[in-house]
Design a protein around this motif. Structure first.
Motif, PDB file in Angstrom:
ATOM      1  N   HIS A   4       6.125  20.251   4.297  1.00  9.34           N
ATOM      2  CA  HIS A   4       5.147  21.238   3.871  1.00  9.34           C
ATOM      3  C   HIS A   4       3.844  21.008   4.622  1.00  9.34           C
ATOM      4  N   PRO A   5       3.178  22.054   5.088  1.00  8.13           N
ATOM      5  CA  PRO A   5       1.969  21.881   5.916  1.00  8.13           C
ATOM      6  C   PRO A   5       0.859  21.069   5.248  1.00  8.13           C
ATOM      7  N   ARG A   6       0.757  21.142   3.922  1.00  5.89           N
ATOM      8  CA  ARG A   6      -0.333  20.425   3.249  1.00  5.89           C
ATOM      9  C   ARG A   6       0.102  19.061   2.722  1.00  5.89           C
ATOM     10  N   THR A   7       1.260  19.006   2.066  1.00  3.70           N
ATOM     11  CA  THR A   7       1.678  17.782   1.384  1.00  3.70           C
ATOM     12  C   THR A   7       2.667  16.947   2.182  1.00  3.70           C
ATOM     13  N   ALA A   8       3.292  17.533   3.205  1.00  2.00           N
ATOM     14  CA  ALA A   8       4.342  16.872   3.995  1.00  2.00           C
ATOM     15  C   ALA A   8       5.615  16.651   3.186  1.00  2.00           C
ATOM     16  N   ILE A   9       5.681  17.172   1.968  1.00  4.75           N
ATOM     17  CA  ILE A   9       6.900  17.062   1.165  1.00  4.75           C
ATOM     18  C   ILE A   9       7.971  17.971   1.758  1.00  4.75           C
ATOM     19  N   PRO A  10       9.206  17.487   1.909  1.00  7.88           N
ATOM     20  CA  PRO A  10      10.271  18.355   2.446  1.00  7.88           C
ATOM     21  C   PRO A  10      10.420  19.626   1.609  1.00  7.88           C
ATOM     22  N   SER A  11      10.334  20.770   2.274  1.00  4.90           N
ATOM     23  CA  SER A  11      10.373  22.064   1.596  1.00  4.90           C
ATOM     24  C   SER A  11      11.295  23.006   2.349  1.00  4.90           C
ATOM     25  N   LEU A  12      11.776  24.022   1.635  1.00  2.00           N
ATOM     26  CA  LEU A  12      12.725  24.962   2.236  1.00  2.00           C
ATOM     27  C   LEU A  12      12.009  26.148   2.872  1.00  2.00           C
ATOM     28  N   PHE A  13      12.472  26.498   4.067  1.00  3.59           N
ATOM     29  CA  PHE A  13      11.977  27.678   4.783  1.00  3.59           C
ATOM     30  C   PHE A  13      13.175  28.417   5.348  1.00  3.59           C
ATOM     31  N   LEU A  14      13.025  29.728   5.475  1.00  6.82           N
ATOM     32  CA  LEU A  14      14.138  30.548   5.947  1.00  6.82           C
ATOM     33  C   LEU A  14      13.704  31.425   7.110  1.00  6.82           C
TER      34      LEU A  14
ATOM     35  N   GLU B  23       8.808  31.157   3.265  1.00  4.66           N
ATOM     36  CA  GLU B  23       8.770  29.960   2.432  1.00  4.66           C
ATOM     37  C   GLU B  23       9.568  30.259   1.165  1.00  4.66           C
ATOM     38  N   VAL B  24      10.435  29.335   0.789  1.00  6.45           N
ATOM     39  CA  VAL B  24      11.303  29.522  -0.376  1.00  6.45           C
ATOM     40  C   VAL B  24      10.806  28.619  -1.499  1.00  6.45           C
ATOM     41  N   GLN B  25      10.470  29.239  -2.617  1.00  6.80           N
ATOM     42  CA  GLN B  25      10.001  28.484  -3.781  1.00  6.80           C
ATOM     43  C   GLN B  25      10.833  28.854  -4.994  1.00  6.80           C
ATOM     44  N   SER B  26      11.013  27.900  -5.884  1.00  3.33           N
ATOM     45  CA  SER B  26      11.785  28.110  -7.095  1.00  3.33           C
ATOM     46  C   SER B  26      10.885  27.901  -8.302  1.00  3.33           C
ATOM     47  N   THR B  27      10.866  28.891  -9.191  1.00  7.72           N
ATOM     48  CA  THR B  27      10.090  28.798 -10.428  1.00  7.72           C
ATOM     49  C   THR B  27      11.047  28.709 -11.599  1.00  7.72           C
ATOM     50  N   SER B  28      10.989  27.591 -12.314  1.00 10.03           N
ATOM     51  CA  SER B  28      11.893  27.380 -13.438  1.00 10.03           C
ATOM     52  C   SER B  28      11.139  27.507 -14.755  1.00 10.03           C
ATOM     53  N   PRO B  29      11.727  28.150 -15.762  1.00 13.26           N
ATOM     54  CA  PRO B  29      11.071  28.272 -17.066  1.00 13.26           C
ATOM     55  C   PRO B  29      11.030  26.925 -17.770  1.00 13.26           C
ATOM     56  N   PRO B  30      10.071  26.719 -18.679  1.00 18.51           N
ATOM     57  CA  PRO B  30       9.982  25.433 -19.376  1.00 18.51           C
ATOM     58  C   PRO B  30      11.167  25.171 -20.291  1.00 18.51           C
ATOM     59  N   ASN B  31      11.788  26.228 -20.791  1.00 23.33           N
ATOM     60  CA  ASN B  31      12.955  26.099 -21.662  1.00 23.33           C
ATOM     61  C   ASN B  31      14.130  26.859 -21.051  1.00 23.33           C
TER      62      ASN B  31
ATOM     63  N   ALA C 130       7.974   8.881   8.509  1.00 28.88           N
ATOM     64  CA  ALA C 130       6.888   8.806   7.526  1.00 28.88           C
ATOM     65  C   ALA C 130       7.268   9.488   6.217  1.00 28.88           C
ATOM     66  N   VAL C 131       7.948  10.643   6.302  1.00 30.77           N
ATOM     67  CA  VAL C 131       8.289  11.397   5.097  1.00 30.77           C
ATOM     68  C   VAL C 131       9.465  10.770   4.364  1.00 30.77           C
ATOM     69  N   ASN C 132      10.524  10.428   5.086  1.00 26.61           N
ATOM     70  CA  ASN C 132      11.726   9.900   4.444  1.00 26.61           C
ATOM     71  C   ASN C 132      11.510   8.513   3.859  1.00 26.61           C
ATOM     72  N   ALA C 133      10.498   7.800   4.351  1.00 30.98           N
ATOM     73  CA  ALA C 133      10.228   6.464   3.819  1.00 30.98           C
ATOM     74  C   ALA C 133       9.781   6.519   2.364  1.00 30.98           C
TER      75      ALA C 133
ATOM     76  N   THR D  74      -2.847  23.648   4.788  1.00 32.02           N
ATOM     77  CA  THR D  74      -3.405  22.856   5.884  1.00 32.02           C
ATOM     78  C   THR D  74      -3.577  21.407   5.446  1.00 32.02           C
ATOM     79  N   PRO D  75      -3.464  20.462   6.364  1.00 33.99           N
ATOM     80  CA  PRO D  75      -3.742  19.069   6.029  1.00 33.99           C
ATOM     81  C   PRO D  75      -5.186  18.918   5.530  1.00 33.99           C
ATOM     82  N   HIS D  76      -5.412  17.939   4.669  1.00 36.18           N
ATOM     83  CA  HIS D  76      -6.726  17.792   4.041  1.00 36.18           C
ATOM     84  C   HIS D  76      -7.823  17.554   5.072  1.00 36.18           C
ATOM     85  N   SER D  77      -7.511  16.792   6.098  1.00 36.05           N
ATOM     86  CA  SER D  77      -8.530  16.490   7.113  1.00 36.05           C
ATOM     87  C   SER D  77      -8.994  17.764   7.825  1.00 36.05           C
ATOM     88  N   LEU D  78      -8.071  18.677   8.077  1.00 38.95           N
ATOM     89  CA  LEU D  78      -8.431  19.929   8.745  1.00 38.95           C
ATOM     90  C   LEU D  78      -9.195  20.841   7.789  1.00 38.95           C
TER      91      LEU D  78
END
Length: 334
Positions: free
Chosen positions: A38-48, A66-74, A137-140, A249-253
């Motif tokens: 992910h551009p900001r967090t570097a967390i692996p994310s899905l894109f299509l 960008e593919v995002q999943s929204t799950s209900p609380p219940n 860096a990410v997979n570590a 964007t990365p925080h530094s930028l």
């Protein structure tokens, strides 16, 4: 087959339908979900990546969602009028993402640590150099053996084949065209910031910013929608736009982008308003009073004073009840 409910651009539906109708074979297998940082967090994310409707020239053009999943609380399910039920109540949302955002962390990964400008390289070489640094860096930070969310080197390297990525490279790099088939690039943070400033300029226009209820509520809460605050309101639009851009964007930028604007007057105003809100909230907090018991001295002992009834009770005590039947008489046998 597992079914999901999703919100996606009409162009993607057209592209999927065209693939099914044309049965494009090997090319049909080229549209896969990519797992990218992910551009900001570097967390692996899905894109299509998908091939949108053909342009006027008849050539293929690609976009990336960008593919995002929204799950209900219940637990929830989806019900349709035809009687079909989908037990998985989550919602998939696919929205276009600017390829520049995907490229910035990749280009920053190959930037020399010395702070120099670096050298010009073809896109393939840049990706080759960035992949091991990014994936390591990410997979570590992932749990051992958790391959479902790890980055794939092939996914990052595949970016070079999409024309939207190649076009985006020129927006944030210095580049030289060596031959018609070979172009070399070098990341330029100045050009990246200028590109982001152009986005901020567009997003901070009143007619654009006020489409977001969240932004409008935030500006109103800070007292920027009041009469006489027009100049501060314009700064509020700009800072809100910067905050939107910061989500990709990365925080530094992001900090470098903020440094291009003078928010001194806005920050002072917002601080004053919020300090006043805190003070008012503090004044409105109910004070818990300690229960006081009336006492009278009786030698060395204290005893409670006889409590006085309410005015209504005192008046009832003075009523002449002679000749009146007691209430118990109504329940006696006749």
């Amino acid at each position: 087959m597992t079914a999901h409910i999703g919100v996606l651009p009409l162009d993607l539906l057209d592209a999927v339908t065209r693939k099914i109708n044309e049965q494009e074979g090997a090319d049909a297998a080229s549209t896969f979900f990519l797992r990218l940082p992910h551009p900001r967090t570097a967390i692996p994310s899905l894109f299509l990546p998908y091939r949108r409707s053909q342009s006027a020239g008849g050539t293929d053009a690609w976009d990336i969602l960008e593919v995002q999943s929204t799950s209900p609380p219940n637990p929830r399910s989806w019900f349709f009028t035809e009687g079909e039920v989908i037990s998985d109540g989550k919602l998939l949302v696919m929205t276009p993402v600017d390829p520049v955002f995907l490229l910035i962390p990749i280009l920053q990964a190959v930037r020399p640590e010395s702070g120099s400008s670096g050298v010009f390289q073809p896109l393939d070489d840049i990706l080759d150099e960035a992949v091991p640094k990014i994936t390591q860096a990410v997979n570590a930070g992932l749990a051992p053996g958790d391959s479902s969310t790890s980055l794939s080197q092939e996914d990052i390297l595949s970016l070079a084949k999409y024309d939207c990525i190649v076009s985006a490279m020129k927006s944030i790099t210095d580049f030289q065209q060596i031959t018609p088939e070979l172009t070399v690039y070098r990341y330029s943070e100045d050009k990246a910031i200028q590109y982001l400033q152009a986005k901020v300029s567009r997003l901070s226009r009143q007619e654009v910013a006020e489409k977001s209820r969240t932004i409008v509520r935030g500006l109103a809460k800070d007292g920027l929608m009041d009469d006489g605050k027009e100049d501060l309101l314009k700064l509020g639009y700009v800072k809100s736009a910067c905050n939107l851009v910061s989500q990709y964007t990365p925080h530094s930028l992001y900090l470098a982008l903020l440094a291009k604007y003078d928010f001194t007057a806005l920050d002072a105003h917002v601080k004053t308003v919020r300090d006043e809100q805190i003070a008012v909230a503090a004044m409105g907090v109910p004070v818990v009073k300690q229960k006081v018991t009336d006492t009278v001295e009786d030698g060395s002992k204290k005893r409670k004073a006889k409590s006085k009834g309410s005015q209504g009770v005192e008046k009832l005590k003075k009523v002449n009840v002679s000749g009146m039947s007691k209430i118990s008489s109504f329940f006696q046998k006749k």
